[in-house]
Design a protein around this motif. Structure first.
Motif, PDB file in Angstrom:
ATOM      1  N   ASP A 280      86.446 -13.272  77.641  1.00 12.97           N
ATOM      2  CA  ASP A 280      87.268 -12.066  77.713  1.00 12.97           C
ATOM      3  C   ASP A 280      87.478 -11.733  79.192  1.00 12.97           C
ATOM      4  OD1 ASP A 280      88.429  -9.557  77.681  1.00 12.97           O
ATOM      5  OD2 ASP A 280      87.104  -8.751  76.136  1.00 12.97           O
ATOM      6  N   TYR A 281      88.674 -11.965  79.657  1.00 11.94           N
ATOM      7  CA  TYR A 281      88.994 -11.775  81.073  1.00 11.94           C
ATOM      8  C   TYR A 281      88.605 -10.392  81.576  1.00 11.94           C
ATOM      9  CZ  TYR A 281      92.068 -11.179  85.179  1.00 11.94           C
ATOM     10  OH  TYR A 281      92.573 -10.922  86.420  1.00 11.94           O
ATOM     11  N   ALA A 282      88.963  -9.372  80.811  1.00 11.17           N
ATOM     12  CA  ALA A 282      88.720  -8.004  81.268  1.00 11.17           C
ATOM     13  C   ALA A 282      87.241  -7.678  81.359  1.00 11.17           C
ATOM     14  CB  ALA A 282      89.413  -7.011  80.336  1.00 11.17           C
ATOM     15  N   ALA A 283      86.409  -8.386  80.596  1.00 12.82           N
ATOM     16  CA  ALA A 283      84.967  -8.160  80.656  1.00 12.82           C
ATOM     17  C   ALA A 283      84.324  -8.893  81.826  1.00 12.82           C
ATOM     18  CB  ALA A 283      84.311  -8.603  79.345  1.00 12.82           C
TER      19      ALA A 283
ATOM     20  N   LEU B  90      95.703  -7.731  77.304  1.00 12.92           N
ATOM     21  CA  LEU B  90      96.952  -7.133  77.795  1.00 12.92           C
ATOM     22  C   LEU B  90      97.069  -5.676  77.379  1.00 12.92           C
ATOM     23  CD1 LEU B  90      99.440 -10.084  77.145  1.00 12.92           C
ATOM     24  CD2 LEU B  90      98.158  -9.569  79.227  1.00 12.92           C
ATOM     25  N   ARG B  91      95.928  -4.997  77.335  1.00 15.28           N
ATOM     26  CA  ARG B  91      95.914  -3.576  77.014  1.00 15.28           C
ATOM     27  C   ARG B  91      96.159  -2.750  78.280  1.00 15.28           C
ATOM     28  NH1 ARG B  91      90.646  -2.096  73.838  1.00 15.28           N
ATOM     29  NH2 ARG B  91      91.934  -0.335  73.175  1.00 15.28           N
ATOM     30  N   PRO B  92      96.617  -1.504  78.132  1.00 12.26           N
ATOM     31  CA  PRO B  92      96.826  -0.658  79.318  1.00 12.26           C
ATOM     32  C   PRO B  92      95.569  -0.571  80.175  1.00 12.26           C
ATOM     33  CG  PRO B  92      97.832   0.356  77.401  1.00 12.26           C
ATOM     34  CD  PRO B  92      97.068  -0.836  76.900  1.00 12.26           C
ATOM     35  N   LEU B  93      95.787  -0.530  81.479  1.00 13.74           N
ATOM     36  CA  LEU B  93      94.715  -0.438  82.475  1.00 13.74           C
ATOM     37  C   LEU B  93      93.800  -1.655  82.451  1.00 13.74           C
ATOM     38  CD1 LEU B  93      93.778   3.340  82.023  1.00 13.74           C
ATOM     39  CD2 LEU B  93      95.383   2.326  83.648  1.00 13.74           C
ATOM     40  N   GLY B  94      94.289  -2.773  81.945  1.00 15.08           N
ATOM     41  CA  GLY B  94      93.487  -3.996  81.941  1.00 15.08           C
ATOM     42  C   GLY B  94      92.312  -3.938  80.994  1.00 15.08           C
ATOM     43  N   GLY B  95      92.466  -3.227  79.883  1.00  9.82           N
ATOM     44  CA  GLY B  95      91.360  -3.020  78.951  1.00  9.82           C
ATOM     45  C   GLY B  95      90.914  -4.278  78.230  1.00  9.82           C
ATOM     46  N   ARG B  96      89.675  -4.240  77.733  1.00  3.01           N
ATOM     47  CA  ARG B  96      89.081  -5.365  77.008  1.00  3.01           C
ATOM     48  C   ARG B  96      89.575  -5.424  75.560  1.00  3.01           C
ATOM     49  NH1 ARG B  96      82.591  -5.030  78.433  1.00  3.01           N
ATOM     50  NH2 ARG B  96      82.778  -4.674  80.686  1.00  3.01           N
TER      51      ARG B  96
ATOM     52  N   THR C 114      95.919  -4.069  96.165  1.00  2.23           N
ATOM     53  CA  THR C 114      95.364  -4.106  94.807  1.00  2.23           C
ATOM     54  C   THR C 114      95.625  -5.450  94.151  1.00  2.23           C
ATOM     55  OG1 THR C 114      95.679  -1.714  94.596  1.00  2.23           O
ATOM     56  CG2 THR C 114      95.356  -2.961  92.573  1.00  2.23           C
ATOM     57  N   VAL C 115      96.833  -5.972  94.297  1.00  3.33           N
ATOM     58  CA  VAL C 115      97.123  -7.303  93.758  1.00  3.33           C
ATOM     59  C   VAL C 115      96.200  -8.341  94.398  1.00  3.33           C
ATOM     60  CG1 VAL C 115      98.835  -9.149  93.622  1.00  3.33           C
ATOM     61  CG2 VAL C 115      99.513  -6.785  93.155  1.00  3.33           C
ATOM     62  N   ALA C 116      96.055  -8.278  95.706  1.00  9.85           N
ATOM     63  CA  ALA C 116      95.207  -9.241  96.406  1.00  9.85           C
ATOM     64  C   ALA C 116      93.765  -9.165  95.919  1.00  9.85           C
ATOM     65  CB  ALA C 116      95.276  -9.008  97.915  1.00  9.85           C
ATOM     66  N   ASN C 117      93.287  -7.957  95.603  1.00  8.93           N
ATOM     67  CA  ASN C 117      91.929  -7.809  95.100  1.00  8.93           C
ATOM     68  C   ASN C 117      91.779  -8.430  93.715  1.00  8.93           C
ATOM     69  OD1 ASN C 117      89.885  -5.682  93.481  1.00  8.93           O
ATOM     70  ND2 ASN C 117      89.159  -6.391  95.470  1.00  8.93           N
ATOM     71  N   TRP C 118      92.736  -8.180  92.847  1.00  7.85           N
ATOM     72  CA  TRP C 118      92.717  -8.807  91.522  1.00  7.85           C
ATOM     73  C   TRP C 118      92.810 -10.328  91.632  1.00  7.85           C
ATOM     74  CZ3 TRP C 118      91.967  -7.215  86.555  1.00  7.85           C
ATOM     75  CH2 TRP C 118      91.912  -5.842  86.310  1.00  7.85           C
ATOM     76  N   VAL C 119      93.638 -10.806  92.536  1.00 10.11           N
ATOM     77  CA  VAL C 119      93.785 -12.252  92.726  1.00 10.11           C
ATOM     78  C   VAL C 119      92.477 -12.862  93.207  1.00 10.11           C
ATOM     79  CG1 VAL C 119      94.932 -14.038  94.094  1.00 10.11           C
ATOM     80  CG2 VAL C 119      96.277 -12.204  93.061  1.00 10.11           C
ATOM     81  N   ALA C 120      91.813 -12.219  94.162  1.00 14.26           N
ATOM     82  CA  ALA C 120      90.537 -12.726  94.674  1.00 14.26           C
ATOM     83  C   ALA C 120      89.494 -12.790  93.567  1.00 14.26           C
ATOM     84  CB  ALA C 120      90.043 -11.848  95.821  1.00 14.26           C
ATOM     85  N   LYS C 121      89.392 -11.730  92.781  1.00 11.20           N
ATOM     86  CA  LYS C 121      88.424 -11.709  91.685  1.00 11.20           C
ATOM     87  C   LYS C 121      88.739 -12.793  90.656  1.00 11.20           C
ATOM     88  CE  LYS C 121      87.048  -6.809  91.819  1.00 11.20           C
ATOM     89  NZ  LYS C 121      85.589  -7.040  91.824  1.00 11.20           N
TER      90      LYS C 121
ATOM     91  N   PRO D 212      85.744  -7.940  86.469  1.00  8.03           N
ATOM     92  CA  PRO D 212      85.328  -6.857  87.379  1.00  8.03           C
ATOM     93  C   PRO D 212      84.128  -7.197  88.249  1.00  8.03           C
ATOM     94  CG  PRO D 212      85.825  -5.969  85.207  1.00  8.03           C
ATOM     95  CD  PRO D 212      85.811  -7.458  85.070  1.00  8.03           C
ATOM     96  N   GLY D 213      83.201  -8.014  87.755  1.00  7.34           N
ATOM     97  CA  GLY D 213      82.003  -8.346  88.519  1.00  7.34           C
ATOM     98  C   GLY D 213      82.188  -9.449  89.539  1.00  7.34           C
ATOM     99  N   GLN D 214      83.368 -10.007  89.628  1.00  5.52           N
ATOM    100  CA  GLN D 214      83.620 -11.080  90.588  1.00  5.52           C
ATOM    101  C   GLN D 214      83.791 -10.525  92.001  1.00  5.52           C
ATOM    102  OE1 GLN D 214      83.540 -14.351  89.735  1.00  5.52           O
ATOM    103  NE2 GLN D 214      83.095 -13.774  87.614  1.00  5.52           N
ATOM    104  N   GLY D 215      83.612 -11.389  92.991  1.00  4.27           N
ATOM    105  CA  GLY D 215      83.714 -10.976  94.387  1.00  4.27           C
ATOM    106  C   GLY D 215      85.108 -10.544  94.787  1.00  4.27           C
ATOM    107  N   ASP D 216      85.167  -9.627  95.749  1.00  2.00           N
ATOM    108  CA  ASP D 216      86.447  -9.098  96.221  1.00  2.00           C
ATOM    109  C   ASP D 216      87.102  -9.968  97.287  1.00  2.00           C
ATOM    110  OD1 ASP D 216      86.214  -6.869  94.563  1.00  2.00           O
ATOM    111  OD2 ASP D 216      85.096  -5.737  96.069  1.00  2.00           O
TER     112      ASP D 216
END
Length: 252
Positions: A140-143, A124-130, A42-49, A146-150
């Motif tokens: 807005d990072y959270a917005a 910095l909202r729970p669950l990475g919220g916008r 999961t960390v690796a996926n967030w890092v890639a995005k 999600p659409g970035q490549g994995d």
């Protein structure tokens, strides 16, 4: 992890190859009650995005300087590893006016406006919220993430001897960072599978080492606690037991 690892991104790749399902970052915010656990995968996926956002949408290049104005948080750990993946030097608490890009939490937006380059804001909202309403002048990072490549591939190979991290009083190359992280892991007695609980803020080498790099270098994991001073001693002992913590660095 592997003797050939020379950047934090290398350490993450080795951790992913070894055991993608094991926990890497468990985050608590004792002001909000938030708890989130992220596996290596999961960390690796967030890092890639995040690296794809950084390299693609934000046009960051190796050698750029990014002022990181974030507290100890799982998303801060993601940004540190994403910067390493692209070859961008992350400046902990850096001066936005002298940086090519800035990444800010909600409490430092005014200071971050001094950056003339790209500005990214994290709610910095729970669950990475916008943000309920995106701050003007910021991505807005959270917005956007999600659409970035994995999967991420840098446009240019990352030089392990180029600056990778700037903290108060020190600037480290990727190779120096990995070396120091391994030394800290040995000093702390971290082994593969170790669980380190850290209450240190991300405002110094000691904070980011115990809160990310040393456990990663050892093949362990971190229980990263923000606002730990709000927790009673009894509840802290319960957390240590529940999280199977093997090493504690609890000063706040």
């Amino acid at each position: 992890m592997n003797a050939s690892d020379r950047t934090p991104a290398d350490l993450l790749r080795s951790a992913l190859a070894a055991d993608p399902a094991r926990p890497l970052v468990t985050f608590y915010d004792d002001a909000t009650g938030e708890r989130v656990e992220l596996s290596v995968a999961t960390v690796a996926n967030w890092v890639a995005k995040t690296a794809n956002l950084l390299q693609g949408d934000l046009a960051a290049e190796p050698g750029d300087r990014l002022a990181l104005l974030l507290p100890a948080h799982w998303q801060s750990a993601v940004w540190l590893l994403a910067c390493s993946s692209v070859g961008v030097c992350a400046e902990i608490g850096g001066d936005p006016a002298g940086a090519d890009l800035v990444v800010s939490g909600p409490s430092t937006l005014e200071a971050a406006r001094a950056c003339s380059g790209e500005r990214v804001a994290l709610a910095l909202r729970p669950l990475g919220g916008r943000f309920p309403e995106p701050p003007a002048g910021f991505v807005d990072y959270a917005a956007e993430v999600p659409g970035q490549g994995d999967r991420f591939t840098p446009f240019a190979p990352v030089d392990p001897d180029a600056p990778a991290l700037a903290v108060p009083g020190a600037e480290l190359t990727g190779a120096e960072l990995v070396e120091r992280a391994r030394a800290d892991a040995e000093t702390l007695g971290l082994l593969p599978g170790s669980r380190l609980l850290s209450g240190r803020p991300y405002d110094s080498w000691e904070g980011v080492s115990t809160g990310l790099y040393a456990p990663l270098a050892a093949g362990g994991s971190v229980v990263l606690c923000r606002n730990l001073d709000r927790l009673s001693e009894e509840d802290l002992e319960k957390r240590i037991e529940a999280e199977k913590v093997t090493v504690c660095v609890i000063e706040t």
